[in-house]
Design an enzyme around this catalytic site. Structure first.
Site, PDB file in Angstrom:
ATOM      1  N   GLY A  69       0.917  -1.205   0.222  1.00 45.07           N
ATOM      2  CA  GLY A  69       0.070  -0.224  -0.014  1.00 45.07           C
ATOM      3  C   GLY A  69       0.633   0.999  -0.563  1.00 45.07           C
ATOM      4  O   GLY A  69       0.517   2.369  -0.203  1.00 45.07           O
ATOM      5  N   THR A  70       2.035   1.072   0.450  1.00 39.47           N
ATOM      6  CA  THR A  70       3.080   2.044   0.529  1.00 39.47           C
ATOM      7  C   THR A  70       3.476   2.181  -0.613  1.00 39.47           C
ATOM      8  O   THR A  70       3.294   3.865  -1.194  1.00 39.47           O
ATOM      9  CB  THR A  70       4.388   2.037   1.528  1.00 39.47           C
ATOM     10  OG1 THR A  70       3.123   2.119   3.241  1.00 39.47           O
ATOM     11  CG2 THR A  70       4.796   3.283   2.301  1.00 39.47           C
ATOM     12  N   GLN A 177      -7.304   1.312   5.084  1.00 41.90           N
ATOM     13  CA  GLN A 177      -8.461   1.377   6.314  1.00 41.90           C
ATOM     14  C   GLN A 177     -10.146   1.071   6.067  1.00 41.90           C
ATOM     15  O   GLN A 177     -10.257   0.249   6.334  1.00 41.90           O
ATOM     16  CB  GLN A 177      -8.595   2.382   7.423  1.00 41.90           C
ATOM     17  CG  GLN A 177      -7.049   2.685   8.221  1.00 41.90           C
ATOM     18  CD  GLN A 177      -6.947   1.115   9.292  1.00 41.90           C
ATOM     19  OE1 GLN A 177      -7.681   0.189   8.730  1.00 41.90           O
ATOM     20  NE2 GLN A 177      -5.417   0.770   9.109  1.00 41.90           N
ATOM     21  N   ALA A 195      -3.399  -4.796   0.956  1.00 41.64           N
ATOM     22  CA  ALA A 195      -4.393  -6.401   0.876  1.00 41.64           C
ATOM     23  C   ALA A 195      -4.341  -6.368   2.934  1.00 41.64           C
ATOM     24  O   ALA A 195      -5.377  -6.976   3.330  1.00 41.64           O
ATOM     25  CB  ALA A 195      -3.858  -7.335   0.133  1.00 41.64           C
ATOM     26  N   CYS A 320       5.276   7.646  24.327  1.00 43.49           N
ATOM     27  CA  CYS A 320       5.519   6.896  24.702  1.00 43.49           C
ATOM     28  C   CYS A 320       5.980   5.372  24.545  1.00 43.49           C
ATOM     29  O   CYS A 320       7.040   4.674  24.798  1.00 43.49           O
ATOM     30  CB  CYS A 320       4.639   6.276  26.559  1.00 43.49           C
ATOM     31  SG  CYS A 320       4.342   8.127  27.147  1.00 43.49           S
TER      32      CYS A 320
END
Length: 460
Positions: A69-70, A177, A195, A320
Site C-alpha cells: 500500500g505504501t 482502512q 491487502a 511513550c
C-alpha cells in the site's frame, strides 16, 4: 489470545489462505509468456484484477497491483504530480494522513514543491470548506484518506471530491482502512489500498488511476502493470488478496453492525471503568471496528506490555511507545491527549466474551501502571496559600510532567498558577488536554531557558 490490532494488519482470511495455496500450484509462471503455463497465470491475474476493480469501483484497466500500500501511495502521488507539473507544484494533504502520504509530501517539498496541510477538528475530521480553501490555481494534486488509521474517523470524501472536481484538481484517496468494509464514495481520481488491512497477504497493494487523469510514471520504465509497478507480479499473493477482498466485502454488512456494537460498548464503558480517560475520534462517523482512548498519568509502552501479558494485542499512538519520543502526528493535529494512548481495532469474528474480558482487565492494568509511576489519587488535596508554583520536569518524559502538575495543582489557591517546565514534545498536547479534562485553565506556553514553560491556572 485476542488480537485487537486489525488496523495494523488483519489476520489472514481463510479464503485468502485457500486461494494462495491453490495459486501457488497454478500461478507460478510468467503471465507475459504465451505458453500454456503463462496463459494460465495470465488468466489468474486478469480474474484477480477484475475482482479487485469491482470492489474498488473502477475499470480493470485502471487498476494496478503494487508491492505494498505504501508503494501504491508513493507511486500515485509522484505520478500524478509529475503528470500535472505544467499546472503547478502545489500539493494539498490533510494533517492526519498516513505517514506514507506525509513522507511523499516531505519529499516533494524537498524537491522544490509546496505543500499545504489542511487542519482537522478535535474529532480528526477535515472541514470540507477548509480543504476547498487550500486548493489553488497551481495545485497539482490533493490527498485525503477515506478513514483515519489511528482513530477511525471517516473523512468527508464525497464533499471534498466535489470541491476538487470544481477546482479541476485530481484527488488521491488512501482507502487502506475502509476498502474491506465498504465502497469508497465516488469522485476520486486515484485510489490506493493495501491487502493486509483486509485479511489478504502482506506485500500486495492496489493503485487505481482513472482514465483521463494525467499521470507520468517516475523511475525506470517497466512493461508490467501499465508501467506503474515494476517487477514480476506475485500472482499467488495477488489472487489471494482479490479473493479475500471479495469475501470480506460480502461479510461486511452484517459483521460491521456486530463489530460497531462491540466498539460502542468499549467507547461507553471505558470512561466509566477507568477514571481520567479521553475517548478520541468521531463517535458516529467512524469505522465500525476501531476505537482509540488515552489515559492520563500512564506510560503508553508500559500499558501495552501489561495488556499483552494479560493476553490482549493492541497498539498505540502515544509518544511513550515511539523511538522518537514524539506524539503521533494524528493525535497532535487533533489536539487531544496523547499519553497512555490505546488503539483497539477488532478483527472479524471478535466475540462479545473477548471484549468483556478486555474491559475486565483494562482497569487493573491502568491502575497498576499509574501506581508504578506515582500518579495522584483521585481526591485533590486541600488548597494552600501559595499563589504560584513551578514544577521542574525537564528531562522527564511522558506522562511524568502531567503527573507532577496533577500532584501540585491543589497546593495553589483558586486563581493561582502552576508553571510546568518541560522539554518533552508531548507536554504541548497533554497539559492542555489535562486542563480540559480537569476543568482548569490552560494559560499558555512561554519560552524558557530549556524547553518550554506551560502555565496552568487553577479554577476549582
Amino acid at each position: 489470545m485476542p488480537y485487537f490490532d486489525a488496523a495494523s494488519a488483519a489476520p489472514l482470511h481463510p479464503v485468502a489462505r485457500q486461494a494462495l495455496l491453490a495459486a501457488l500450484d497454478e500461478g507460478w509462471a510468467d503471465p507475459a509468456r504465451l505458453h500454456r503455463e503463462g496463459r494460465r497465470a495470465r488468466l489468474l491475474l486478469d480474474a484477480a484484477r477484475e475482482a479487485a476493480a469491482e470492489a474498488v469501483g473502477c475499470r480493470p484497466d485502471e487498476l494496478s497491483f503494487t508491492s505494498s500500500g505504501t508503494r501504491a501511495v508513493h507511486s500515485g502521488i509522484s505520478g500524478a504530480l509529475a503528470g500535472r507539473r505544467r499546472v503547478g507544484r502545489h500539493l494539498a494533504v490533510s494533517a492526519v494522513e498516513h505517514s506514507s502520504v506525509l513522507h511523499s509530501a516531505a519529499d516533494h517539498e524537498s524537491r522544490g514543491g509546496t505543500v499545504t496541510e489542511v487542519p482537522v477538528d478535535r474529532s480528526g475530521a477535515v472541514e470540507p470548506a477548509a480543504y476547498g480553501a487550500a486548493l489553488r490555481e497551481d495545485t497539482a494534486l490533493a490527498c485525503l484518506q477515506s478513514a483515519n488509521h489511528e482513530v477511525g474517523t471517516v473523512q468527508p470524501v464525497a464533499e471534498v471530491a466535489a470541491l476538487c472536481r470544481e477546482a479541476g484538481v485530481p484527488l488521491l484517496v488512501d482507502a487502506a482502512q475502509s476498502l474491506g468494509l465498504e465502497p469508497v464514495p465516488g469522485g476520486w481520481s486515484l485510489l490506493a489500498a493495501s491487502a493486509h488491512k483486509w485479511g489478504g497477504p502482506a506485500g500486495v497493494g492496489l493503485l487505481a488511476v482513472r482514465k483521463g487523469v494525467r499521470f507520468a510514471v517516475q523511475g525506470p520504465a517497466d512493461e508490467r502493470e501499465s508501467g506503474r509497478a515494476a517487477g514480476f507480479e506475485d500472482i499467488p499473493a495477488i489472487v489471494a488478496a482479490a479473493a479475500s477482498l471479495r469475501a470480506v466485502r460480502a461479510e461486511a454488512a452484517a459483521e460491521s453492525v456486530r463489530l460497531s456494537a462491540l466498539v460502542d460498548r468499549i467507547r461507553s464503558r471505558v470512561p466509566v471503568l477507568v477514571p481520567d480517560v479521553e475517548v478520541v475520534g468521531d463517535p458516529v462517523r467512524r469505522l465500525p471496528h476501531l476505537v482509540t482512548f488515552s489515559c492520563l498519568y500512564v506510560d503508553g509502552e508500559t500499558l501495552l506490555h501489561e495488556l499483552d501479558r494479560a493476553g490482549f494485542s493492541v497498539s498505540s499512538g502515544s509518544s511513550c511507545t515511539s523511538s522518537t519520543l514524539t506524539p503521533s502526528h494524528v493525535l497532535k493535529a487533533m489536539g487531544v491527549l496523547s499519553e497512555g494512548n490505546v488503539r483497539v481495532s477488532l478483527p472479524m469474528g471478535t466475540t462479545e466474551e473477548d471484549v468483556d474480558r478486555f474491559l475486565d482487565v483494562l482497569p487493573g492494568a491502568v491502575a497498576g501502571v499509574r501506581e508504578k509511576l506515582g500518579a495522584p489519587a483521585p481526591a485533590a488535596p486541600a488548597a494552600a496559600p501559595a499563589a504560584s508554583l513551578v514544577v521542574d520536569a525537564l528531562g522527564r518524559r511522558c506522562p511524568i510532567p502531567v503527573i507532577e502538575l496533577a500532584k501540585v495543582i491543589g497546593e495553589v489557591p483558586v486563581g493561582g498558577t502552576v508553571t510546568v517546565l518541560s522539554d518533552d514534545e508531548a507536554a504541548r498536547l497533554d497539559i492542555p488536554a489535562w486542563c480540559a479534562m480537569r476543568e482548569q485553565e490552560y494559560v499558555g506556553e512561554e519560552p524558557a531557558d530549556r524547553g518550554s514553560a506551560y502555565v496552568v491556572r487553577r479554577l476549582s
